[in-house]
Design a protein around this motif. Structure first.
Motif, PDB file in Angstrom:
ATOM      1  N   GLU A 150       0.823  -1.214   0.000  1.00  0.00           N
ATOM      2  CA  GLU A 150       0.000   0.000   0.000  1.00  0.00           C
ATOM      3  C   GLU A 150       0.857   1.264   0.000  1.00  0.00           C
ATOM      4  O   GLU A 150       0.527   2.256  -0.645  1.00  0.00           O
ATOM      5  CB  GLU A 150      -0.920   0.005   1.220  1.00  0.00           C
ATOM      6  CG  GLU A 150      -1.894   1.153   1.231  1.00  0.00           C
ATOM      7  CD  GLU A 150      -2.893   1.068   2.377  1.00  0.00           C
ATOM      8  OE1 GLU A 150      -3.649   2.025   2.574  1.00  0.00           O
ATOM      9  OE2 GLU A 150      -2.908   0.026   3.076  1.00  0.00           O
ATOM     10  N   THR A 170      -5.113   5.349   6.686  1.00  0.00           N
ATOM     11  CA  THR A 170      -3.679   5.347   6.942  1.00  0.00           C
ATOM     12  C   THR A 170      -3.337   6.657   7.628  1.00  0.00           C
ATOM     13  O   THR A 170      -3.797   7.726   7.213  1.00  0.00           O
ATOM     14  CB  THR A 170      -2.877   5.218   5.636  1.00  0.00           C
ATOM     15  OG1 THR A 170      -3.294   4.049   4.940  1.00  0.00           O
ATOM     16  CG2 THR A 170      -1.383   5.112   5.934  1.00  0.00           C
ATOM     17  N   THR A 224      -5.590   9.974   0.270  1.00  0.00           N
ATOM     18  CA  THR A 224      -5.624   9.018  -0.840  1.00  0.00           C
ATOM     19  C   THR A 224      -5.393   9.761  -2.156  1.00  0.00           C
ATOM     20  O   THR A 224      -5.474  10.992  -2.234  1.00  0.00           O
ATOM     21  CB  THR A 224      -6.974   8.315  -0.912  1.00  0.00           C
ATOM     22  OG1 THR A 224      -7.993   9.279  -1.224  1.00  0.00           O
ATOM     23  CG2 THR A 224      -7.311   7.650   0.429  1.00  0.00           C
TER      24      THR A 224
END
Length: 231
Positions: A150, A170, A224
């Protein structure tokens, strides 16, 4: 088609990436492009990017756009006058003013974290298109593979201190164990927060980690790709 870089522009891009210690994905994101932009270019040996795309990549790679296009600096003026590659005003790059505040590792070693200190800018990178007016935005470079695939080594990640943080995000967790502690920061996935601790996960090696709340200074959200581009 290939991903090995038969496209001569990609060969020059990859040569500069190696010199700068950047991955294709990190360079593309710094340029305000999708993370797969260079890889997609590499799949078509005869493909030439738009002028605005080339200029963004050249800025990140610190080379003239004409050199990326032809391999010769002298061709830059002719490049800027070629209709097929003229930059679009609507896609001009935004300003390079986002500070890179550190390099994020984050594996679990001998029962403790390997993190990074937020001790001031080590670089400045281009502001993403959807965050032109965002306050206190900063970035970090990823090292190590504790959060791969990721977040891979060399990736650039943008952190927005004022975006809400929810389980599954995250995050950058900054910790301090005493008042004068300069602190450490770690990239992890937030699992949950309770009254006395936060629980986070890492991928390699797979681990669930609990941090006492008295040691947590901040928990801030990593954005993101969709958020960087306003999708």
């Amino acid at each position: 088609m290939t991903e090995l870089g038969d496209n001569p522009i990609v060969l020059r891009i990859d040569a500069r990436l190696k010199e700068l210690g950047l991955s294709r994905e990190a360079a593309a994101v710094q340029a305000g492009l999708s993370r797969d932009a260079i890889r997609n270019l590499a799949r078509e040996p005869n493909r030439k990017p738009r002028g605005s795309t080339l200029e963004r990549l050249a800025d990140v790679l610190r080379v003239p756009p004409g050199w990326l296009l032809t391999g010769h600096d002298a061709e830059q003026d002719r490049f800027t006058q070629t209709a097929d590659f003229s930059p679009s005003p609507a896609t001009q790059p935004t300003r390079n003013d986002v500070p890179v505040m550190g390099t994020a590792a984050g594996s679990l070693i001998h029962g403790d974290f390997e993190g990074f200190a937020m001790d001031g800018p080590i670089d400045y990178v281009r502001r993403p298109p959807a965050l032109v007016d965002a306050k206190d935005l900063y970035a970090i470079y990823i090292t190590g593979d504790s959060m791969s695939p990721e977040h891979k080594p060399g990736d650039l990640r943008f952190v927005h201190p004022h975006r809400p943080v929810q389980p599954g995000c995250t995050v950058i967790v900054q910790t301090r164990r005493w008042n004068d502690d300069p602190g450490q920061a770690y990239i992890k996935t937030l699992v949950r927060r309770t009254a006395d601790r936060i629980v986070v996960q890492q991928i390699n090696p797979a681990a669930t980690i609990e941090i006492p709340i008295e040691h947590v200074h901040t928990v801030q959200r990593i954005l993101t790709i969709n958020e960087l581009f306003g999708v």
